[in-house]
Design a protein around this motif. Structure first.
Motif, PDB file in Angstrom:
ATOM      1  N   TYR A 197       0.844  -1.205   0.000  1.00 59.35           N
ATOM      2  CA  TYR A 197       0.000   0.000   0.000  1.00 59.35           C
ATOM      3  C   TYR A 197       0.876   1.251   0.000  1.00 59.35           C
ATOM      4  O   TYR A 197       0.681   2.165  -0.812  1.00 59.35           O
ATOM      5  N   LEU A 198       1.839   1.292   0.910  1.00 60.07           N
ATOM      6  CA  LEU A 198       2.717   2.458   1.032  1.00 60.07           C
ATOM      7  C   LEU A 198       3.551   2.653  -0.240  1.00 60.07           C
ATOM      8  O   LEU A 198       3.685   3.774  -0.745  1.00 60.07           O
ATOM      9  N   GLN A 199       4.074   1.570  -0.787  1.00 56.41           N
ATOM     10  CA  GLN A 199       4.858   1.632  -2.016  1.00 56.41           C
ATOM     11  C   GLN A 199       3.995   2.168  -3.168  1.00 56.41           C
ATOM     12  O   GLN A 199       4.432   3.035  -3.936  1.00 56.41           O
ATOM     13  N   THR A 200       2.791   1.661  -3.287  1.00 55.85           N
ATOM     14  CA  THR A 200       1.891   2.077  -4.363  1.00 55.85           C
ATOM     15  C   THR A 200       1.510   3.547  -4.212  1.00 55.85           C
ATOM     16  O   THR A 200       1.467   4.295  -5.196  1.00 55.85           O
ATOM     17  N   HIS A 201       1.256   3.972  -2.988  1.00 54.34           N
ATOM     18  CA  HIS A 201       0.919   5.374  -2.743  1.00 54.34           C
ATOM     19  C   HIS A 201       2.106   6.272  -3.092  1.00 54.34           C
ATOM     20  O   HIS A 201       1.935   7.334  -3.712  1.00 54.34           O
ATOM     21  N   ASN A 202       3.300   5.862  -2.726  1.00 52.78           N
ATOM     22  CA  ASN A 202       4.523   6.588  -3.069  1.00 52.78           C
ATOM     23  C   ASN A 202       4.627   6.755  -4.585  1.00 52.78           C
ATOM     24  O   ASN A 202       4.899   7.854  -5.084  1.00 52.78           O
ATOM     25  N   ASP A 227      -6.191   3.619  -7.834  1.00 51.93           N
ATOM     26  CA  ASP A 227      -7.135   2.500  -7.736  1.00 51.93           C
ATOM     27  C   ASP A 227      -6.538   1.375  -6.901  1.00 51.93           C
ATOM     28  O   ASP A 227      -7.228   0.775  -6.060  1.00 51.93           O
ATOM     29  N   HIS A 228      -5.260   1.088  -7.131  1.00 54.71           N
ATOM     30  CA  HIS A 228      -4.601  -0.010  -6.416  1.00 54.71           C
ATOM     31  C   HIS A 228      -4.464   0.295  -4.932  1.00 54.71           C
ATOM     32  O   HIS A 228      -4.778  -0.559  -4.094  1.00 54.71           O
ATOM     33  N   TYR A 229      -3.979   1.501  -4.572  1.00 57.78           N
ATOM     34  CA  TYR A 229      -3.790   1.755  -3.143  1.00 57.78           C
ATOM     35  C   TYR A 229      -5.121   1.874  -2.410  1.00 57.78           C
ATOM     36  O   TYR A 229      -5.213   1.553  -1.225  1.00 57.78           O
ATOM     37  N   THR A 230      -6.165   2.299  -3.102  1.00 53.05           N
ATOM     38  CA  THR A 230      -7.492   2.355  -2.484  1.00 53.05           C
ATOM     39  C   THR A 230      -7.983   0.946  -2.146  1.00 53.05           C
ATOM     40  O   THR A 230      -8.512   0.705  -1.055  1.00 53.05           O
ATOM     41  N   GLU A 231      -7.789   0.010  -3.072  1.00 53.26           N
ATOM     42  CA  GLU A 231      -8.164  -1.388  -2.825  1.00 53.26           C
ATOM     43  C   GLU A 231      -7.326  -1.966  -1.682  1.00 53.26           C
ATOM     44  O   GLU A 231      -7.854  -2.674  -0.816  1.00 53.26           O
ATOM     45  N   LEU A 232      -6.048  -1.651  -1.660  1.00 54.55           N
ATOM     46  CA  LEU A 232      -5.152  -2.161  -0.612  1.00 54.55           C
ATOM     47  C   LEU A 232      -5.529  -1.616   0.765  1.00 54.55           C
ATOM     48  O   LEU A 232      -5.399  -2.331   1.769  1.00 54.55           O
ATOM     49  N   ALA A 233      -5.999  -0.379   0.834  1.00 50.14           N
ATOM     50  CA  ALA A 233      -6.397   0.203   2.122  1.00 50.14           C
ATOM     51  C   ALA A 233      -7.548  -0.589   2.741  1.00 50.14           C
ATOM     52  O   ALA A 233      -7.564  -0.830   3.954  1.00 50.14           O
TER      53      ALA A 233
END
Length: 158
Positions: free
Chosen positions: A32-37, A56-62
């Motif tokens: 999540y943190l990597q994707t948000h970065n 989209d990816h980090y939202t799903e990961l959250a």
């Protein structure tokens, strides 16, 4: 009223599944943190599409992080929740400095595949404990991460 947990899974099995899910949580949070970065720092000709894709990816990961942590708690285990705990448990490789869009995608493929391997390691623990709730959660995460890795790899094809 007793505080003991009696959900048909013995304490030893709950601890083993909880420990495995803690690793999955750490990997998922690190991803999540990597994707948000990468969402914040992506540049180049595909900026808009990658910026949106990563969001989209980090939202799903959250959402996934919360689901995994809540399952750990339902098993009666304390969920890890600090950077120090996640750093000890995760297999996700941290990215130092800013990298280009192609390398971001390559790193995300590697990270999603890492989460897949972690999930595969712990699925038998849940299955052996007849813990359908955890097994279902893990299976669902496998589907998401395998599909996401495939889709990201597709960006790398020429």
């Amino acid at each position: 009223m007793s505080n003991s947990i009696n959900i048909g899974i013995n304490e030893q099995q709950r601890a083993a599944v909880g420990e495995g899910l803690s690793k999955l949580l750490a990997d998922t949070y690190s991803l999540y943190l990597q994707t948000h970065n990468f969402h914040w720092n992506v540049t180049g000709p595909f900026f808009q599409s990658l910026h949106t894709l990563f969001e989209d990816h980090y939202t799903e990961l959250a959402v996934a992080v919360d689901d995994i942590a809540e399952r750990i708690r339902a098993l009666g285990i304390t969920a890890p929740g600090t950077y120090a705990e996640f750093a000890k448990l995760t297999q996700i490789k941290e990215v130092a400095g800013n990298i280009g869009a192609t390398e971001m995608i390559e790193r995300l493929v590697e990270s999603h595949e890492t989460v897949v391997r972690t999930a595969r390691e712990i699925l038998p623990l849940a299955s052996d404990a007849d813990d359908e709730s955890s097994a279902s959660l893990i299976s669902d995460r496998l589907v998401v991460h395998e599909k996401t890795a495939w889709m990201l790899r597709s960006h790398l094809e020429s």
